[in-house]
Scaffold this active site. Structure first.
Site, PDB file in Angstrom:
ATOM      1  N   TYR A  32      -0.707  11.969  14.449  1.00  0.00           N
ATOM      2  CA  TYR A  32       0.066  11.087  13.579  1.00  0.00           C
ATOM      3  C   TYR A  32       0.915  10.122  14.416  1.00  0.00           C
ATOM      4  O   TYR A  32       0.940   8.915  14.161  1.00  0.00           O
ATOM      5  CB  TYR A  32       0.966  11.928  12.671  1.00  0.00           C
ATOM      6  CG  TYR A  32       1.904  11.118  11.803  1.00  0.00           C
ATOM      7  CD1 TYR A  32       1.437  10.457  10.673  1.00  0.00           C
ATOM      8  CD2 TYR A  32       3.256  11.011  12.117  1.00  0.00           C
ATOM      9  CE1 TYR A  32       2.295   9.718   9.869  1.00  0.00           C
ATOM     10  CE2 TYR A  32       4.120  10.273  11.319  1.00  0.00           C
ATOM     11  CZ  TYR A  32       3.631   9.630  10.205  1.00  0.00           C
ATOM     12  OH  TYR A  32       4.488   8.883   9.422  1.00  0.00           O
ATOM     13  N   GLY A  92       7.766   7.417  -3.136  1.00  0.00           N
ATOM     14  CA  GLY A  92       8.526   7.369  -1.910  1.00  0.00           C
ATOM     15  C   GLY A  92       8.976   5.985  -1.481  1.00  0.00           C
ATOM     16  O   GLY A  92       9.407   5.162  -2.300  1.00  0.00           O
ATOM     17  N   ILE A  93       8.889   5.714  -0.190  1.00  0.00           N
ATOM     18  CA  ILE A  93       9.338   4.447   0.366  1.00  0.00           C
ATOM     19  C   ILE A  93       8.577   3.280  -0.241  1.00  0.00           C
ATOM     20  O   ILE A  93       9.162   2.255  -0.607  1.00  0.00           O
ATOM     21  CB  ILE A  93       9.185   4.454   1.901  1.00  0.00           C
ATOM     22  CG1 ILE A  93      10.166   5.453   2.532  1.00  0.00           C
ATOM     23  CG2 ILE A  93       9.408   3.059   2.475  1.00  0.00           C
ATOM     24  CD1 ILE A  93       9.961   5.669   4.023  1.00  0.00           C
ATOM     25  N   THR A 117       0.842  -1.198   0.000  1.00  0.00           N
ATOM     26  CA  THR A 117       0.000   0.000   0.000  1.00  0.00           C
ATOM     27  C   THR A 117       0.878   1.249   0.000  1.00  0.00           C
ATOM     28  O   THR A 117       2.033   1.224   0.431  1.00  0.00           O
ATOM     29  CB  THR A 117      -0.937   0.030   1.222  1.00  0.00           C
ATOM     30  OG1 THR A 117      -0.170   0.218   2.424  1.00  0.00           O
ATOM     31  CG2 THR A 117      -1.743  -1.259   1.321  1.00  0.00           C
TER      32      THR A 117
END
Length: 267
Positions: free
Chosen positions: A156, A18-19, A13
């Site tokens: 977060y 990015g990563i 997902t």
């Protein structure tokens, strides 16, 4: 090291950039088929197409993991396209800025729904198939804020702490099923999004626009580490790929930090 991922099927997902994007490529390079999923359909297709151009197998399936129906559709299409899912990487997550007393309960709920319940939805949809097969890997991506939170972005940090906690619980719940569950916790990693964010910060602090100047200032001001630099996406992807492989069978329920040593903790 031969990681024995040839023929395995992975769903990653948040892999449109990015990563997550690097994790998807790393799996494909090791011979796994990859389902690239994120909200952005065009970016998902770009990543999947790039993997296919290099001789790998990949499918792009866009959707919102904060939505029950989307997750059901994503998993259904992944099974139809790839034939099943052997490896689940819960990498997707969102961050909205905010100081402690300014973040509304609605913002807390929104991040929890995506960052925590999104992973829960996918686990509930995919892990039963792993149990039937007698083998599987779940890798959850957290953040060093789970362990060492800033005074800002509390909503977060709390979601990332929940990820670490539920990894251990799930690992025990899947006792002797052939499935392992682990957390990877990156520190500050050099992605386009991170660089864009800190370039804005640099303007506020008067650090100019030279990245070779900005990076050490960010470390000195916000989150230093003994290595003395930001991490690379490849460094995170390498660890995730190992944990997703048969070679990692005795690693279970752990939280592996990739933070250059920034976190003030013994484990």
């Amino acid at each position: 090291m031969e990681l024995q991922l040839e023929g395995k099927r992975a769903l990653v997902t948040g892999s449109s950039m990015g990563i997550g994007e690097r994790i998807a490529h790393s799996f494909a390079e090791e011979g796994a088929a990859v389902v690239v999923t994120a909200i952005e359909a065009d970016l998902c297709e770009q990543v999947a197409s790039s993997i296919r151009d290099k001789g790998g197998r990949a499918w792009a399936i866009s959707g919102d993991i904060g939505n029950d129906e989307d997750v059901e559709r994503i998993v259904g299409e992944a099974r139809a396209q790839a034939g099943g899912v052997d490896v689940l990487v819960n990498n997707a997550g969102i961050l909205t800025p905010g100081e402690w007393l300014d973040v509304t309960p609605e913002a807390w709920s929104h991040l929890h729904n995506v960052n925590v319940l999104g992973a829960v939805r996918l686990i509930r949809a995919i892990v039963p198939g792993m149990k039937e097969a007698g083998w599987g890997r779940v890798v959850n991506i957290s953040s060093t804020e789970a362990i060492q939170p800033f005074p800002f972005f509390p909503h977060y940090a709390a979601t990332k702490a929940a990820i670490v906690n539920m990894t251990v619980s799930l690992a025990h719940a899947l006792d002797r099923t052939g499935i392992t569950v682990n957390t990877v916790t990156p520190g500050v990693i050099h992605t386009k999004g991170v660089e864009d964010w800190y370039r804005q910060v640099a303007q506020q602090f008067g650090w100019g626009d030279d990245w070779s100047v900005i990076e050490p200032n960010v470390l000195k001001t916000f989150l230093d580490n003994p290595v003395g630099r930001f991490g690379k996406v490849e460094e995170v992807a390498d660890v995730v790929t190992f944990l997703a492989s048969p070679r990692s069978g005795y690693v279970n329920g752990v939280n592996i930090r990739i933070d250059g040593g920034s976190t003030l903790s013994v484990n």
